[in-house]
Design a protein around this motif. Structure first.
Motif, short mmCIF file in Angstrom:
data_model
loop_
_atom_site.label_atom_id
_atom_site.label_comp_id
_atom_site.label_asym_id
_atom_site.label_seq_id
_atom_site.Cartn_x
_atom_site.Cartn_y
_atom_site.Cartn_z
N LEU A 1 13.62 167.54 66.49
CA LEU A 1 14.05 166.15 66.66
C LEU A 1 14.62 165.93 68.05
N THR A 2 14.23 164.82 68.65
CA THR A 2 14.70 164.49 70.00
C THR A 2 16.08 163.86 69.93
N ALA A 3 16.99 164.36 70.77
CA ALA A 3 18.33 163.78 70.82
C ALA A 3 18.24 162.35 71.33
N VAL A 4 18.99 161.46 70.69
CA VAL A 4 18.98 160.05 71.05
C VAL A 4 20.20 159.74 71.90
N THR A 5 19.99 159.01 72.99
CA THR A 5 21.10 158.60 73.84
C THR A 5 22.04 157.69 73.06
N CYS A 6 23.35 157.94 73.17
CA CYS A 6 24.33 157.20 72.38
C CYS A 6 25.45 156.66 73.26
N ALA B 1 17.44 153.92 57.49
CA ALA B 1 18.44 154.03 58.56
C ALA B 1 19.06 155.42 58.57
N LEU B 2 19.28 156.02 57.40
CA LEU B 2 19.83 157.37 57.33
C LEU B 2 18.88 158.36 58.00
N VAL B 3 17.57 158.20 57.73
CA VAL B 3 16.57 159.06 58.37
C VAL B 3 16.53 158.77 59.87
N GLY B 4 16.55 157.48 60.24
CA GLY B 4 16.51 157.12 61.65
C GLY B 4 17.70 157.64 62.44
N GLN B 5 18.84 157.79 61.78
CA GLN B 5 20.02 158.38 62.41
C GLN B 5 19.99 159.91 62.35
N MET B 6 18.90 160.46 61.75
CA MET B 6 18.70 161.90 61.65
C MET B 6 19.82 162.58 60.89
N CYS B 7 20.29 161.91 59.83
CA CYS B 7 21.35 162.46 58.99
C CYS B 7 20.73 163.30 57.87
N PHE B 8 20.20 164.46 58.23
CA PHE B 8 19.51 165.32 57.27
C PHE B 8 20.39 166.43 56.69
#
Length: 511
Positions: free
Chosen positions: A439-444, A223-230
């Motif tokens: 990385l593609t920006a995710v709609t939030c 989930a941390l990777v999926g949220q792009m928290c790098f």
């Protein structure tokens, strides 16, 4: 499980995440846009054979994998995507859940003991009596973890002491141990006919074999990777059965002084650096809604809790501490039990529903406060994911109680997305770049605080008062279960001190 594939039209990743007590999920992603294209899920039964015991059937979990793979492939064919282009496999799993199986037959030797199971509390209490000052954090600088029933080694000790089939299999050299990822990977790579027995650093300190092109992540790391928290200081909170807040601390392992775990966030390749995280773990989040539905019967469906809470918009002074499995971070207090307090004759099921949602938010507030203190730089927003984030009342409550914005991606299954991203970026696959610029920006969707901070602090103070009343409700009878060995709850590896042999493992902190 994640299936990675290329087609001549676009790059596709299929991710499946094993979430015990939630559906087993298969999801199809576009590797260029992170778009969720298709998914399939299967419900998995959870068993409660005794008070405090929580189990799953490993064969049912494996069967759900096969079913989801089959159904997902059928849906891919309906999308005119050739399944022969599948290129790699990845796994995201619920951590700490413990399985022992027979390598000669491929059969589990006992049900999987789920992470929030409490049967090993006596072992933890006995060990604490042997530690100077009964210090739960005695091994923290070696493992990043406190002593708790949460982790895998105590579960394994219980199995060795109480299940004759496992004792016999260990003596015969037939027994294999692992968390759910190990069980699935071994089964899917041949099982008794040469299956690979391995895991990932986010589940335990172990190396993946170099001849497999796959990626394996524990669910919260995924989930941390999926949220792009790098980046250092980026954090996410996942709302599932429990609640898990992880904050990336980069290549430095930060040891908490406020009740958090120090864990490995991810290691995305043999030659890639290990990145660490601070983690706050809450045992009961979505599970409290199912308790209202299944045990009290005040809900017909889990989704109904949002409607009931919205109708009143307040708990009317009612506070709910869902310490069904004790309290995890930041207290690590297994003796706590759930309470509902502040009841009056005016209180009804709507107020209790609201209090249940508010409890999830208060628990998250405690985790966030601890992370802010440990990191020294307060988070200015919280990224969220998981099934509960579809509840808009909950998300607004969370923002109100934290006094910061809450940001929810339009696609909440970021655990599956993170596993897909890691698999697509794996060595030998290389169809998904994890470079920040790519990385593609995710709609939030964004939720802003709508109450003043003074009201938030007042409600949080009342919650803390209720938490104090929930503690010291139970103690275990150490002599009643035949559990006479001295073991801590820190999964796999050995550390010898005086005459005690202490099992340490599933989270190893280097340095």
């Amino acid at each position: 499980m994640v299936l990675v594939r290329k087609s001549r039209f676009h790059k596709i990743i299929i991710a499946q995440s094993v979430i015990l007590a939630y559906p087993f999920l298969a999801a199809v992603f576009n590797a260029k846009t992170s778009e969720l294209l298709s998914h399939h899920q299967v419900e998995i039964m959870q068993k409660f054979p005794k008070e405090g015991w929580v189990e799953q059937d490993p064969k049912e979990i494996l069967s759900s994998v096969h079913e989801c793979v089959e159904k997902t492939c059928e849906k891919l064919q309906q999308l005119n995507i050739d399944i022969t282009n599948i290129k790699a496999i990845g796994v995201s799993n619920q951590r700490e859940t413990t399985v022992v199986w027979d390598k000669t037959t491929g059969e589990p030797l006992y049900n999987a003991i789920v992470w929030l199971d409490l049967r090993t509390q006596a072992t933890v209490e006995r060990l604490l009596k042997k530690i100077p000052g009964k210090n739960k954090s005695f091994f923290k600088f070696r493992t990043g973890l406190p002593l708790s029933t949460y982790f895998s080694a105590v579960k394994l000790r219980w199995l060795l002491d109480n299940v004759e089939e496992i004792k016999q299999a260990v003596g015969d050299g037939r027994a294999m141990f692992g968390t759910i990822d190990s069980w699935l990977i071994w089964s899917l790579t041949g099982g008794k006919n040469g299956g690979v027995h391995c895991t990932d650093v986010t589940n335990t300190f172990a190396k993946k074999p170099p001849n497999l092109s796959f990626q394996c992540l524990g669910d919260q790391s995924a989930a941390l990777v999926g949220q792009m928290c790098f980046q250092d200081g980026q954090a996410k909170n996942t709302y599932g059965t429990g609640c898990f807040l992880l904050c990336n601390t980069g290549q430095k392992s930060v040891f908490s002084e406020h009740g958090l775990l120090t864990t490995i966030a991810y290691k995305l390749g043999r030659d890639k650096p290990v990145c660490y995280a601070l983690e706050g773990s809450v045992a009961i989040a979505g599970a409290v809604v199912r308790w209202l539905r299944d045990n009290l019967g005040i809900l017909k469906t889990s989704q109904e809790v949002e409607k009931l809470a919205a109708e009143v918009g307040t708990s009317y002074g009612c506070y709910f501490v869902p310490a069904f499995s004790g309290l995890y971070a930041p207290y690590w207090e297994p003796s706590a039990r759930g309470i509902i307090c502040g009841l009056t004759q005016f209180t009804n099921k709507n107020h209790i529903a609201f209090a249940a949602l508010e409890a999830v938010c208060f628990q998250t507030r405690e985790l966030l406060d601890a992370i802010n203190k440990d990191c020294g730089v307060p988070l200015n927003q919280l990224q969220v994911d998981g099934g509960m984030t579809n509840n808009k009342v909950l998300m607004q409550l969370q923002s109100d109680i934290l006094c910061i914005p809450v940001v929810k991606p339009s696609m909440p299954e970021t655990t599956a997305l993170g596993a897909a991203m890691a698999a697509g970026a794996a060595e030998g696959v290389g169809i998904w770049s994890l470079n920040p610029g790519d990385l593609t920006a995710v709609t939030c969707e964004r939720f802003e605080p709508q109450i003043n901070p003074e009201e938030s602090e007042f409600r949080f103070a009342r919650w803390k008062k209720a938490v104090m009343k929930s503690m010291d409700w139970v103690t275990s009878d150490i002599s009643s279960n035949g559990d006479t060995s001295i073991f801590c709850s820190l999964p796999l590896g050995l550390y010898i001190m005086s005459s005690m042999i202490i099992l340490i493992g599933a989270k190893y902190i280097s340095g």
